[in-house]
Design a protein around this motif. Sequence first.
Motif, short mmCIF file in Angstrom:
data_model
loop_
_atom_site.label_atom_id
_atom_site.label_comp_id
_atom_site.label_asym_id
_atom_site.label_seq_id
_atom_site.Cartn_x
_atom_site.Cartn_y
_atom_site.Cartn_z
N PRO A 160 0.82 -1.24 0.12
CA PRO A 160 -0.07 -0.09 0.13
C PRO A 160 0.95 1.34 -0.08
CG PRO A 160 -0.86 -1.72 1.70
CD PRO A 160 0.44 -2.07 1.13
N LYS A 161 0.45 2.26 -0.88
CA LYS A 161 1.14 3.45 -0.74
C LYS A 161 0.82 4.52 0.22
CE LYS A 161 3.18 2.52 -4.68
NZ LYS A 161 2.80 1.25 -4.97
N LYS A 162 1.40 3.86 1.67
CA LYS A 162 0.89 4.88 2.81
C LYS A 162 2.08 4.73 3.71
CE LYS A 162 -4.05 3.44 3.34
NZ LYS A 162 -5.00 2.89 4.00
N ILE A 163 2.18 5.88 4.48
CA ILE A 163 3.46 5.94 5.16
C ILE A 163 2.84 5.84 6.94
CG2 ILE A 163 5.21 7.75 5.93
CD1 ILE A 163 5.66 7.08 3.39
N ARG A 164 3.82 5.48 7.85
CA ARG A 164 3.48 5.00 9.03
C ARG A 164 4.92 5.69 9.66
NH1 ARG A 164 3.99 -1.41 9.56
NH2 ARG A 164 6.06 -1.66 8.65
N PHE A 165 4.53 6.07 10.88
CA PHE A 165 5.93 6.79 11.60
C PHE A 165 5.81 6.22 13.17
CE2 PHE A 165 3.29 9.64 9.18
CZ PHE A 165 3.84 10.23 8.28
N SER A 166 6.96 6.76 13.79
CA SER A 166 7.15 6.48 15.18
C SER A 166 8.35 7.29 15.44
CB SER A 166 7.57 4.88 15.26
OG SER A 166 7.81 4.56 16.84
N ILE A 167 8.46 7.31 17.02
CA ILE A 167 9.57 8.23 17.71
C ILE A 167 10.76 7.40 17.66
CG2 ILE A 167 10.20 9.57 19.47
CD1 ILE A 167 7.23 10.10 19.97
N ALA A 168 11.81 7.64 17.10
CA ALA A 168 12.95 7.03 17.58
C ALA A 168 13.68 7.17 18.87
CB ALA A 168 14.44 7.53 16.77
N GLY A 169 14.15 6.27 19.48
CA GLY A 169 14.49 6.18 21.03
C GLY A 169 15.21 4.80 21.25
N LYS A 170 15.59 4.67 22.58
CA LYS A 170 15.88 3.27 22.98
C LYS A 170 15.15 2.31 23.29
CE LYS A 170 19.83 6.40 25.29
NZ LYS A 170 20.28 6.44 26.60
N ALA A 171 13.81 2.63 23.33
CA ALA A 171 12.93 1.61 23.65
C ALA A 171 12.91 0.54 22.62
CB ALA A 171 11.58 2.11 24.01
N THR A 172 12.72 -0.95 22.84
CA THR A 172 12.74 -1.90 22.13
C THR A 172 11.37 -2.23 21.82
OG1 THR A 172 13.06 -3.55 23.82
CG2 THR A 172 14.96 -2.66 22.78
N ASP A 173 10.33 -1.80 22.53
CA ASP A 173 9.09 -2.14 22.23
C ASP A 173 8.26 -1.18 21.53
OD1 ASP A 173 9.01 -0.57 24.25
OD2 ASP A 173 7.61 -1.64 25.44
N TRP A 174 8.76 -0.31 20.71
CA TRP A 174 8.14 0.65 19.92
C TRP A 174 7.22 0.10 18.87
CZ3 TRP A 174 8.97 1.02 14.91
CH2 TRP A 174 10.18 0.62 14.32
N ARG A 175 6.25 1.07 18.70
CA ARG A 175 5.22 0.57 17.76
C ARG A 175 4.86 1.70 16.73
NH1 ARG A 175 -0.07 -0.67 20.73
NH2 ARG A 175 0.46 1.02 21.99
N TRP A 176 4.76 1.13 15.56
CA TRP A 176 4.09 2.07 14.37
C TRP A 176 2.84 2.72 14.56
CZ3 TRP A 176 7.76 3.55 11.24
CH2 TRP A 176 8.88 2.61 10.73
N SER A 177 2.76 3.74 14.07
CA SER A 177 1.31 4.63 14.13
C SER A 177 0.59 3.97 13.15
CB SER A 177 1.43 6.13 13.77
OG SER A 177 2.04 6.43 12.54
N ASN A 178 -0.64 4.26 12.97
CA ASN A 178 -1.37 3.71 11.89
C ASN A 178 -0.89 4.42 10.60
OD1 ASN A 178 -2.99 2.02 13.26
ND2 ASN A 178 -4.67 3.07 13.12
N SER A 179 -1.14 4.28 9.35
CA SER A 179 -0.57 4.63 8.40
C SER A 179 -1.53 5.49 7.65
CB SER A 179 -0.19 3.75 7.41
OG SER A 179 -1.20 2.73 6.79
N ILE A 180 -1.11 6.63 6.89
CA ILE A 180 -1.59 7.74 6.13
C ILE A 180 -1.29 7.82 4.73
CG2 ILE A 180 -2.39 8.84 8.12
CD1 ILE A 180 -0.09 11.04 7.35
N THR A 181 -2.17 8.15 3.91
CA THR A 181 -1.67 8.26 2.31
C THR A 181 -0.73 9.60 2.09
OG1 THR A 181 -3.72 9.68 1.72
CG2 THR A 181 -3.46 6.98 1.57
N PHE A 182 -0.29 9.79 1.09
CA PHE A 182 0.52 10.61 0.85
C PHE A 182 -0.03 11.70 -0.21
CE2 PHE A 182 5.42 11.12 0.98
CZ PHE A 182 5.28 12.56 0.79
N SER A 183 -1.49 12.09 0.37
CA SER A 183 -2.45 12.95 -0.34
C SER A 183 -2.50 14.33 0.21
CB SER A 183 -3.88 12.50 -0.19
OG SER A 183 -3.92 10.92 -0.48
#
Length: 209
Positions: A58-81
């Motif tokens: 899917p042509k969608k982008i997802r995000f997260s905050i970079a950090g030291k945590a190993t249990d980070w999760r992606w956000s839901n994705s959004i289109t490049f619209s």
Amino acid sequence: ETEPVEEDAAVALEGLVSLWIHNNCSSVLLIGQDQTDEIVPLNGGASLAYRWRSPTAPKKIRFSIAGKATDWRWSNSITFSVGSSRVRLEEGYVNSDIRGLHGTYLYVVVKDTGVRRDMFLSGEITLANMLRHNLLYKVRVKRREETVWQTISSGDFNSETMTCSVLCNTEYETVLKLKYKTSGSGWSGDIPLKECRKENMPWLVKRMY
């Protein structure tokens, strides 16, 4: 022959790449195409000429905050619209019409300029120094039930400029501290970073000596 500098290379790419992502936050963000293993770190204040990792995903982008945590999760994705949206980091997308939900939000604006499409990412708070003095700043947060403050953003705060925006969790108490860049000056008191619903009521702040 000398290699072109990084800035010249970025300018050259502008004519070849149609998608650009601009991180206007002070935090490093992780970016990836949905349903792929792509993880691209993007420093605060940096721009990225983006190409889809997979032509079939899917042509969608997802995000997260970079950090030291190993249990980070992606956000839901959004289109490049083209348009604006609000993404709740770690816990998925939240429509901008929904109010009162706690979390850390990333504000996304996509603009189209013909052959080029730009995605601008920003946080909850942007600081503006309207003084003629160069300052240092730091933004600190803590949970309401805790006593230890954590610095989430800091740096130079030059006169008549704005900082990169700051990603803040709405569950936390958030304060700003300032000091002159001259040697020997101390930090100001805590300046609450929250909405003041009363008119003509500035926060009282301890003077910076």
